[in-house]
Design an enzyme around this catalytic site. Structure first.
Site, short mmCIF file in Angstrom:
data_model
loop_
_atom_site.label_atom_id
_atom_site.label_comp_id
_atom_site.label_asym_id
_atom_site.label_seq_id
_atom_site.Cartn_x
_atom_site.Cartn_y
_atom_site.Cartn_z
N ASN A 43 -18.91 -24.67 5.38
CA ASN A 43 -19.08 -25.33 6.81
C ASN A 43 -19.19 -26.86 6.46
OD1 ASN A 43 -21.63 -25.65 5.52
ND2 ASN A 43 -22.81 -24.51 7.06
N LYS A 44 -18.94 -27.23 5.43
CA LYS A 44 -18.78 -28.78 5.20
C LYS A 44 -17.45 -29.46 5.59
CE LYS A 44 -22.91 -28.20 3.94
NZ LYS A 44 -23.80 -27.79 2.69
N ASN A 45 -17.52 -30.89 5.32
CA ASN A 45 -16.39 -31.56 5.82
C ASN A 45 -15.23 -31.02 5.17
OD1 ASN A 45 -18.53 -32.67 7.12
ND2 ASN A 45 -17.39 -34.58 7.21
#
Ligand SMILES: *Cc1c(COP(=O)(O)O)cnc(C)c1O
Length: 378
Positions: free
Chosen positions: A176-178
């Site tokens: 769910n990170k960039n």
């Protein structure tokens, strides 16, 4: 359902994975090395060390800095639990620090100052939502107090300023990170000796890795320190190399979406506050908003959910988690607690278009309206 965070993975990643499988070399090979160098250059650093999570990255940093029993580490409570856990992994004590304000939910410098003791050795800053902490102020504080500065940069990959605050920075490539490698992380440290120690501790403290021994005349190795197995594999590095090529453009899309959110929220639900009113360097990792006092958050969550929109909370404070509360029930962080009680995180990822932001804000406006009127009638 529109999710708060969605990874972007597709044909390029599939092709990259197939190449690894066809190559016959599955872990800690040329792709991991290439990824480390590409990730470093994205941050204008000389080099980086790839690991299997940001949690491992934080642990390795504290371990390589020699932090241990008797040492205190200043940490935010408005963060993911891993930030504080890393101090416990090395036997040090995490000391929770309040946020500056509801508008600037980053670690408060004056509260950090107040919580310093002769045992304080380090401070872990976390760039909440991707908004960067004030580098000059924290560097001056660390210098004045003789503390090591560490960045938990899980929210902030892709800006060259990140990784330049202090001794080292830890990054996350969780789903769910960039940018993602499914699971994964990296360390940037500007001191080559510190980075070398971290690299060695990542692989059991061995003096050479499997790939180096292939090229070397001596198949033997030594173990010169207590190490761990925090290695990254070639499959993840291959995904990471693809993701890294898109990171800057994705972060730019995120910035556009956040700007649109700000305009529309100010317009259509002005009672909802958006933190970081003053512009700041940001990777726009999250879209946090603060609901007005009388609104029942659960009603708003349910309303948005019924419209097919997921929301989350960043974060349930770490000092209130059972494990930490049992360790020290006296920790009192009023600004963190107030923020966490009213915070709601709206969907934000580069697959969203401007019309999706409109739909979320419309739903939010209706939810706040109906929750407020129910309250007024009651
Ligand atoms: C996601 C996250 C972590 C942990 O990352 P992992 O790669 O899952 O270990 C640590 N700190 C913060 C602030 C995070 O958001």
């Amino acid at each position: 359902m529109l999710l708060v965070a969605e990874p972007i993975v597709g044909p390029e990643e599939k092709a990259a994975l197939l190449e690894v499988i066809d190559s016959g070399w599955l872990t800690m090979g040329d792709r991991v090395r290439a990824f480390e160098q590409a990730f470093a250059s994205q941050h204008e650093a000389e080099d980086s060390v790839a690991v299997n999570s940001c949690t491992a990255a934080l642990h390795l940093i504290l371990h390589a800095l020699g932090l241990g029993p008797g040492d205190e580490v200043l940490v935010p409570s408005l963060t993911f639990v891993a930030t504080a856990n890393s101090a416990l992994y090395v036997g040090a004590t995490p000391v929770f620090v309040d946020i500056e304000s509801a508008d600037v939910p980053l670690m408060s410098l004056s509260d950090a100052e107040a919580r310093c003791t002769p045992r304080t050795k380090a401070v872990i800053l976390m760039h909440f939502a991707g908004c960067l902490a004030d580098r000059a102020a924290w560097q001056a504080f660390a210098q004045r107090r003789g503390l090591v500065l560490i960045e938990d940069a899980a929210h902030a990959p892709g800006l060259k300023e990140v990784g330049t605050y202090g001794a080292a920075a830890a990054f996350s490539f969780y789903g769910n990170k960039n940018m993602t490698t499914a699971e994964g992380g990296a360390v940037i440290a500007r001191d080559p000796a510190l980075l070398a120690a971290i690299r060695q501790a990542r692989g059991h403290g061995m003096t050479s890795g499997t790939r180096q021994r292939l090229d070397s005349r001596t198949p033997s190795y030594d173990v010169t320190m207590l190490g761990f197995n925090y290695r990254m594999d070639e499959l993840r590095a291959a995904i990471g190399l693809v993701q890294l090529r898109h990171l800057a453009a994705w972060n730019e899309i995120r910035r556009g979406l956040v700007a649109r959110y700000r305009r529309l929220i100010a317009d259509r639900c002005p009672s909802v506050a958006v933190p970081f009113a003053q512009p700041r360097l940001s990777t726009c990792h999250l879209m946090p908003v603060l609901l007005p006092g009388p609104v029942l958050r659960q009603e708003v969550i349910d309303h948005l959910r019924a419209d097919g929109i997921q929301t989350t909370i960043h974060y349930p404070p770490v000092h209130l988690m059972s494990f930490y509360r049992d360790r020290d029930p006296t920790v009192d962080l009023p600004r963190t607690e107030d923020f966490a009680a009213r915070e709601l995180t709206l969907p934000l990822h580069p697959r969203m278009g401007p019309e999706t932001v409109e739909a979320v804000v419309s739903s939010l406006a209706r939810a706040v309206q109906s929750s407020t009127s129910v309250e007024a009638v009651a």
